[in-house]
Design an enzyme around this catalytic site. Structure first.
Site, PDB file in Angstrom:
ATOM      1  N   ASP A 105      12.599 -26.530  27.460  1.00 12.81           N
ATOM      2  CA  ASP A 105      12.676 -27.454  26.327  1.00 12.81           C
ATOM      3  C   ASP A 105      11.361 -28.237  26.298  1.00 12.81           C
ATOM      4  OD1 ASP A 105      13.115 -29.716  24.707  1.00 12.81           O
ATOM      5  OD2 ASP A 105      15.122 -30.116  25.425  1.00 12.81           O
ATOM      6  N   GLU A 120      18.571 -25.633  31.762  1.00 16.50           N
ATOM      7  CA  GLU A 120      17.519 -26.089  30.846  1.00 16.50           C
ATOM      8  C   GLU A 120      16.604 -27.094  31.532  1.00 16.50           C
ATOM      9  OE1 GLU A 120      19.192 -27.256  27.082  1.00 16.50           O
ATOM     10  OE2 GLU A 120      17.509 -28.546  26.574  1.00 16.50           O
TER      11      GLU A 120
HETATM   12  O1  OSB Z   1      17.047 -32.471  26.100  1.00 20.72           O
HETATM   13  O2  OSB Z   1      18.077 -31.516  24.534  1.00 20.72           O
HETATM   14  C1  OSB Z   1      17.657 -32.555  25.054  1.00 20.72           C
HETATM   15  C2  OSB Z   1      18.887 -35.594  23.076  1.00 20.72           C
HETATM   16  C3  OSB Z   1      17.803 -36.425  23.181  1.00 20.72           C
HETATM   17  C4  OSB Z   1      16.713 -36.017  23.914  1.00 20.72           C
HETATM   18  C5  OSB Z   1      16.701 -34.768  24.548  1.00 20.72           C
HETATM   19  C6  OSB Z   1      17.795 -33.911  24.418  1.00 20.72           C
HETATM   20  C7  OSB Z   1      18.913 -34.350  23.691  1.00 20.72           C
HETATM   21  C8  OSB Z   1      20.140 -33.576  23.564  1.00 20.72           C
HETATM   22  C9  OSB Z   1      20.983 -33.834  22.338  1.00 20.72           C
HETATM   23  O3  OSB Z   1      20.550 -32.824  24.420  1.00 20.72           O
HETATM   24  C10 OSB Z   1      21.367 -32.616  21.594  1.00 20.72           C
HETATM   25  C11 OSB Z   1      21.959 -32.973  20.252  1.00 20.72           C
HETATM   26  O4  OSB Z   1      21.237 -33.500  19.373  1.00 20.72           O
HETATM   27  O5  OSB Z   1      23.145 -32.740  20.077  1.00 20.72           O
HETATM   28 MG    MG Z   2      16.870 -30.445  26.671  1.00 18.90          MG
END
Ligand code: OSB
Ligand code: MG
Length: 374
Positions: free
Chosen positions: A239, A214
């Protein structure tokens, strides 16, 4: 729909354990909860997922507060709206600030679904009454800690594990997890910490049969991701790069990713999420899943609703309330069944009740905004 009041609460929620990513570490998670109330007395709730600092995106809890108070809520009062699906357009005069927009728009979707006495997931066209739950594991002090944390999540039933990586914490933790825990559904998330100069490391990661990598490269680097996609056999998932439908179209045309995650905060709300879902999952038939931002029970309700859509084809970053917080601010809290799924609620709207006294206790500030004629 006639609104009577919009209330913003800035809450600070203590995480059970520190959550570290390539861009920093969080123990106290801020959020803005948006509560909308209409003339008849019904209400709806949404969540602004902006963080304490401009690391994951340029938005912060403070910029979102200002944008909501000064521009978005007044614009909504001025223009009005009839359906939640139109709110995005009503707010489009404000450029960017998707997280601020999403919090307000989500609240109106929750309100609309409650007024129609149906669960939000049914309201938006969901097709499943339980969603697949994965867990996102932050960077740990040692690989021993990582194994312990991951094992405990697997014991609870989570259907896949995502580990956060950064330069210096990548190949080794993945190697150890594969060695100790075997063929588990595993993926990694770099939060934009690499460049193509790190190709050697990324090629090492390519050997571990990961479900996906990712956001390895910068958020603006769709071309770099396209290049990388051709060099690795592991699928790339975007993302941060996907902030709206045009990004999804560009990513597809360029071949930057095979998979995307959708986060309503990042793309500006539920309607924007539905639009991207329609393009990526329905029109193109490509894989997609719902991401998370350590939401409270309010934001989690919106994520669960989105994860019931057809074509959501990987486990989501939607874990149970107790993975994040000692005590959630909703009743009932979100819970994981033994089979690693979270049931979609039967009750109207996001399907959980917000405990306003708990919200008040977690709040550092609150403001009530009313239309001029109220
Ligand atoms: O990159 O997916 C991400 C949390 C804060 C900012 C970015 C990310 C995330 C997580 C948390 O990966 C996923 C969750 O809420 O369980
Ligand atoms: Mg992410």
């Amino acid at each position: 729909m006639e609104l009577r009041k919009v209330t913003l609460y800035e809450v600070w929620m203590e995480l059970k354990s520190e959550f570290e990513t390539s861009f920093g570490s969080t123990k106290l998670r801020p959020a803005i909860l948006v509560r909308v109330e209409e003339r008849g007395g019904e209400e709806g709730w949404g969540e602004v997922v902006a963080g304490e600092g401009p690391w994951y995106s340029y938005e912060t809890v403070e910029t979102a507060w200002i944008v909501l108070e000064k521009y978005l809520v007044p614009e909504l009062f001025r223009r009005g709206f009839s359906r939640a699906v139109d709110v995005g357009k009503a707010l489009s005069r404000v450029r960017g600030h998707n997280m601020a927009k999403a919090g307000l728009e989500e609240a109106l979707w929750d309100l609309e679904a409650r007024l129609e006495s149906r669960p939000l997931w049914v309201h938006i066209g969901g097709v499943r009454d339980r969603i697949e739950s994965g867990v996102s594991v932050g960077i740990q002090p040692t690989v021993e800690d990582l194994i312990r944390v991951v094992s405990s999540f697997l014991d609870q039933g989570y259907r896949r594990v995502k580990i956060k990586i950064k330069p210096g914490w990548d190949v080794e933790p993945v190697r150890v997890v594969r060695r100790e825990l075997g063929d588990i559904p595993l993926q990694v998330d770099a939060n934009a910490a690499y460049t193509l100069r790190n190709l050697r490391t990324l090629r090492e990661l390519d050997k571990f049969d990961l479900l996906m990598i990712e956001q390895p490269l910068g958020h603006e680097d769709l071309v770099g991701h396209a290049e990388l996609s051709r060099l690795l056999k592991t699928p790339i998932c975007l993302d941060e790069s996907i902030r709206g439908l045009s990004d999804a179209i560009a990513a597809f045309k360029l071949g930057s990713a095979h998979i995307i995650n959708v986060k309503p905060g990042r793309v500006g709300g539920i309607a924007a999420s539905l639009e991207i879902h329609k393009f990526w999952a329905e029109v193109l038939g490509l894989p997609l899943w719902i991401g998370g931002m350590l939401e409270t029970g309010v934001g989690r309700g919106h994520l669960v609703a989105l994860a019931t859509l057809p074509g959501v084809s990987y486990p989501n970053d939607i874990s149970a309330s107790d993975r994040y917080y000692e005590e959630d601010i909703v009743e009932p809290p979100w819970t994981l069944d033994r089979d690693g799924t979270i049931p979609a609620p039967k009750r109207p709207g996001i399907g959980v009740e917000v405990m306003v006294d708990k919200v008040e206790r977690a709040s550092r500030r609150r403001i009530e905004l009313k239309p001029r004629n109220a």
